[in-house]
Design a protein around this motif. Structure first.
Motif, PDB file in Angstrom:
ATOM      1  N   VAL A  21       0.829  -1.273  -0.133  1.00 46.37           N
ATOM      2  CA  VAL A  21       0.243   0.007  -0.089  1.00 46.37           C
ATOM      3  C   VAL A  21       0.947   1.292   0.087  1.00 46.37           C
ATOM      4  CG1 VAL A  21      -1.612   1.261   1.515  1.00 46.37           C
ATOM      5  CG2 VAL A  21      -1.815  -1.301   0.958  1.00 46.37           C
ATOM      6  N   GLY A  22       2.091   1.175   0.627  1.00 44.56           N
ATOM      7  CA  GLY A  22       2.805   2.422   0.901  1.00 44.56           C
ATOM      8  C   GLY A  22       3.514   2.848  -0.556  1.00 44.56           C
ATOM      9  N   ASP A  23       3.667   1.685  -1.452  1.00 42.25           N
ATOM     10  CA  ASP A  23       4.444   1.989  -2.678  1.00 42.25           C
ATOM     11  C   ASP A  23       3.164   2.951  -3.569  1.00 42.25           C
ATOM     12  OD1 ASP A  23       6.609   0.449  -2.133  1.00 42.25           O
ATOM     13  OD2 ASP A  23       5.648  -1.100  -3.149  1.00 42.25           O
ATOM     14  N   LEU A  24       1.961   2.631  -3.262  1.00 48.40           N
ATOM     15  CA  LEU A  24       0.810   3.244  -4.245  1.00 48.40           C
ATOM     16  C   LEU A  24       0.586   4.739  -3.570  1.00 48.40           C
ATOM     17  CD1 LEU A  24      -1.141   0.113  -4.597  1.00 48.40           C
ATOM     18  CD2 LEU A  24       0.470   1.001  -6.166  1.00 48.40           C
ATOM     19  N   LEU A  25       0.971   4.876  -2.434  1.00 42.73           N
ATOM     20  CA  LEU A  25       0.536   6.068  -1.997  1.00 42.73           C
ATOM     21  C   LEU A  25       1.540   7.405  -2.277  1.00 42.73           C
ATOM     22  CD1 LEU A  25      -0.470   4.867   1.748  1.00 42.73           C
ATOM     23  CD2 LEU A  25      -2.120   6.112   0.016  1.00 42.73           C
ATOM     24  N   PRO A  26       0.915   8.602  -2.383  1.00 35.10           N
ATOM     25  CA  PRO A  26       1.890   9.635  -2.633  1.00 35.10           C
ATOM     26  C   PRO A  26       2.871   9.800  -1.056  1.00 35.10           C
ATOM     27  CG  PRO A  26      -0.415  10.418  -3.531  1.00 35.10           C
ATOM     28  CD  PRO A  26      -0.281   8.981  -2.637  1.00 35.10           C
ATOM     29  N   ALA A  27       4.126  10.352  -1.368  1.00 37.25           N
ATOM     30  CA  ALA A  27       4.655  10.215  -0.022  1.00 37.25           C
ATOM     31  C   ALA A  27       4.196  11.470   0.873  1.00 37.25           C
ATOM     32  CB  ALA A  27       6.239  10.638  -0.396  1.00 37.25           C
ATOM     33  N   ASP A  28       3.692  12.492   0.421  1.00 33.76           N
ATOM     34  CA  ASP A  28       3.201  13.454   1.420  1.00 33.76           C
ATOM     35  C   ASP A  28       1.776  13.526   1.639  1.00 33.76           C
ATOM     36  OD1 ASP A  28       2.631  14.270  -1.320  1.00 33.76           O
ATOM     37  OD2 ASP A  28       3.405  16.209  -1.032  1.00 33.76           O
ATOM     38  N   ILE A  29       1.114  12.404   1.401  1.00 30.75           N
ATOM     39  CA  ILE A  29      -0.514  12.443   1.317  1.00 30.75           C
ATOM     40  C   ILE A  29      -0.996  12.902   2.923  1.00 30.75           C
ATOM     41  CG2 ILE A  29      -0.890   9.959   1.795  1.00 30.75           C
ATOM     42  CD1 ILE A  29      -2.681  12.720  -0.471  1.00 30.75           C
ATOM     43  N   ASN A  30      -0.241  12.464   3.999  1.00 33.49           N
ATOM     44  CA  ASN A  30      -1.054  12.653   5.244  1.00 33.49           C
ATOM     45  C   ASN A  30      -0.863  14.129   5.729  1.00 33.49           C
ATOM     46  OD1 ASN A  30      -1.548  10.012   5.702  1.00 33.49           O
ATOM     47  ND2 ASN A  30       0.440   9.540   6.911  1.00 33.49           N
ATOM     48  N   ASN A  31      -0.096  14.979   4.854  1.00 37.68           N
ATOM     49  CA  ASN A  31      -0.139  16.348   5.235  1.00 37.68           C
ATOM     50  C   ASN A  31      -1.392  17.165   4.484  1.00 37.68           C
ATOM     51  OD1 ASN A  31       2.130  15.790   6.744  1.00 37.68           O
ATOM     52  ND2 ASN A  31       3.688  16.570   5.277  1.00 37.68           N
ATOM     53  N   GLN A  32      -2.245  16.397   3.774  1.00 33.28           N
ATOM     54  CA  GLN A  32      -3.097  16.876   2.726  1.00 33.28           C
ATOM     55  C   GLN A  32      -4.469  17.127   3.446  1.00 33.28           C
ATOM     56  OE1 GLN A  32      -1.797  18.847   0.428  1.00 33.28           O
ATOM     57  NE2 GLN A  32       0.097  18.151   0.995  1.00 33.28           N
ATOM     58  N   ILE A  33      -5.238  17.874   3.314  1.00 28.78           N
ATOM     59  CA  ILE A  33      -6.750  17.619   3.330  1.00 28.78           C
ATOM     60  C   ILE A  33      -7.309  16.703   2.346  1.00 28.78           C
ATOM     61  CG2 ILE A  33      -9.008  18.965   3.742  1.00 28.78           C
ATOM     62  CD1 ILE A  33      -6.771  19.429   5.874  1.00 28.78           C
ATOM     63  N   GLY A  34      -8.067  15.668   2.799  1.00 28.03           N
ATOM     64  CA  GLY A  34      -8.573  14.979   1.771  1.00 28.03           C
ATOM     65  C   GLY A  34      -7.707  13.965   0.982  1.00 28.03           C
ATOM     66  N   HIS A  35      -8.007  13.162   0.192  1.00 23.84           N
ATOM     67  CA  HIS A  35      -7.284  12.320  -0.452  1.00 23.84           C
ATOM     68  C   HIS A  35      -7.212  12.393  -2.019  1.00 23.84           C
ATOM     69  CE1 HIS A  35      -4.624   8.659  -0.850  1.00 23.84           C
ATOM     70  NE2 HIS A  35      -5.342   8.374  -1.974  1.00 23.84           N
ATOM     71  N   PHE A  36      -5.939  12.195  -2.754  1.00 28.33           N
ATOM     72  CA  PHE A  36      -5.840  12.177  -4.294  1.00 28.33           C
ATOM     73  C   PHE A  36      -4.936  11.326  -4.632  1.00 28.33           C
ATOM     74  CE2 PHE A  36      -4.100  13.711  -7.985  1.00 28.33           C
ATOM     75  CZ  PHE A  36      -5.270  13.616  -8.926  1.00 28.33           C
ATOM     76  N   ASN A  37      -5.096  10.794  -5.862  1.00 33.11           N
ATOM     77  CA  ASN A  37      -3.968   9.900  -6.600  1.00 33.11           C
ATOM     78  C   ASN A  37      -4.238   9.724  -7.815  1.00 33.11           C
ATOM     79  OD1 ASN A  37      -1.594   8.701  -6.610  1.00 33.11           O
ATOM     80  ND2 ASN A  37      -1.725   7.234  -5.078  1.00 33.11           N
ATOM     81  N   VAL A  38      -3.399   9.547  -8.608  1.00 31.02           N
ATOM     82  CA  VAL A  38      -3.604   9.223 -10.232  1.00 31.02           C
ATOM     83  C   VAL A  38      -2.827   8.200 -10.509  1.00 31.02           C
ATOM     84  CG1 VAL A  38      -1.723  11.069 -10.593  1.00 31.02           C
ATOM     85  CG2 VAL A  38      -3.701  10.520 -12.425  1.00 31.02           C
ATOM     86  N   PHE A  39      -3.348   7.299 -11.562  1.00 31.05           N
ATOM     87  CA  PHE A  39      -2.869   6.236 -12.088  1.00 31.05           C
ATOM     88  C   PHE A  39      -2.883   6.159 -13.689  1.00 31.05           C
ATOM     89  CE2 PHE A  39      -4.577   5.562  -7.947  1.00 31.05           C
ATOM     90  CZ  PHE A  39      -3.430   4.906  -7.132  1.00 31.05           C
ATOM     91  N   ASN A  40      -1.651   5.467 -14.140  1.00 31.95           N
ATOM     92  CA  ASN A  40      -1.593   5.177 -15.468  1.00 31.95           C
ATOM     93  C   ASN A  40      -2.180   3.725 -15.540  1.00 31.95           C
ATOM     94  OD1 ASN A  40      -1.071   4.194 -18.185  1.00 31.95           O
ATOM     95  ND2 ASN A  40       0.815   5.811 -18.130  1.00 31.95           N
TER      96      ASN A  40
END
Length: 313
Positions: A21-40
């Motif tokens: 799961v850690g490989d797929l998460l943005p490194a700084d996501i815990n510092n953000q409001i809400g969640h976002f990610n993008v995939f190819n």
């Protein structure tokens, strides 16, 4: 049918791609409001040995925007849509959907995000008020190759930014998400917009607007004026039962769920982006006692306010 959380999404994706799961998460996501990610999608398919893109019929607790390039069948609510070549597809927590690839020749991109990521104080929009995410529609839009190429560029910009060190990259990514949403809304038939003028939809829209007007909280001395379902119903001059019924039908959430969700969004923002003490935050959000706020917050998030604050950094 089951309900799929963001955490469930990552567990499934990690299992399919032999990742963590850690490989797929943005490194700084815990510092953000809400969640976002993008995939190819091409990158994901390359890591999967079988059943590369089949998505079961479930209700997701997050939003998803897909650029699909390949033959697929989408089952969306009570509709079955055949996609022969290119499509832009919008997924919402309100409506369950499934996805069945019809060939191994698949490519494209997708992004996932929570409603907190596009909270009005950050994006200027209210997701539930956008026509593209309204129940009753069919947000699957066929695209020409030229249109698909245009949308590909937007997704590539998202990927570039999420990997960058730019301090305000998530603000920029919000703009790209909104660009995709507006692209899709321009593809909708004009009649889809006219449905919003019926009485129930108007009450729902006015409630969401009134709810958002309570925010953002700019100082510890500011306090929201409306806290309960009855407060909002009285302000809208409707019975609280009628307001609840309208919201449940149009958004899938009760009045209380809307209010609680928006309070949690604002609480997270204040915990992460201010140095106010938790008593000040509780007061500004309309709670008479700190213990009431702490119990409410933990019931909604499974974390205490101080635990969320300590996630920063």
């Amino acid at each position: 049918m089951k309900t799929v959380t963001v955490e469930d999404f990552y567990k499934d994706a990690a299992g399919r791609t032999n990742s963590t799961v850690g490989d797929l998460l943005p490194a700084d996501i815990n510092n953000q409001i809400g969640h976002f990610n993008v995939f190819n999608l091409t990158d994901i398919i390359a890591k999967i040995k079988k059943d590369p893109t089949h998505v079961p019929y479930n209700r997701r607790l997050y939003y998803k925007i897909n650029l699909v390039r390949g033959r697929n069948i989408a089952e969306y609510a009570d509709k079955v849509i055949n996609i022969e070549k290119n499509a832009l597809v919008f997924g919402t927590p309100k409506i369950p959907y499934s996805w069945k690839p019809q060939s191994m020749d698949q490519s494209g991109y997708f992004c996932i995000f929570t409603d907190a990521f596009l909270v009005q104080s950050k994006s200027g929009v209210v997701l539930d008020a956008l026509p593209i995410f309204s129940p009753g529609g069919c947000p699957v839009f066929m695209l020409t190759d030229e249109q698909a190429d245009e949308i590909t560029l937007i997704f590539k910009k998202m990927q570039h930014e999420i990997a960058s060190d730019y301090l305000y990259k998530y603000d920029l990514i919000r703009n790209y998400v909104l660009e995709l949403i507006h692209y899709g809304q321009k593809l909708q038939p004009f009649t889809n917009y006219n449905n919003s003028h019926n009485a129930s939809a108007r009450v729902s829209s006015l409630f969401i607007e009134l709810l958002e007007r309570q925010f953002p909280i700019a100082s510890p001395d500011q306090r929201i004026l409306l806290r309960t379902a009855k407060d909002y119903a009285d302000r809208l001059a409707v019975h609280s039962n009628h307001l609840n019924k309208v919201l449940k039908e149009s958004t899938g959430k009760t009045t209380t769920e809307h209010i609680a969700g928006r309070l949690i969004q604002e609480a997270r923002i204040l915990l992460k982006q201010t140095d106010w003490n938790i008593s000040e935050i509780a007061y500004s959000l309309g709670f008479g006692q700190l213990s009431h706020f702490s119990n409410f917050f933990k019931k909604q998030t499974s974390l205490s306010p101080i635990e969320v604050r300590n996630l920063v950094g």
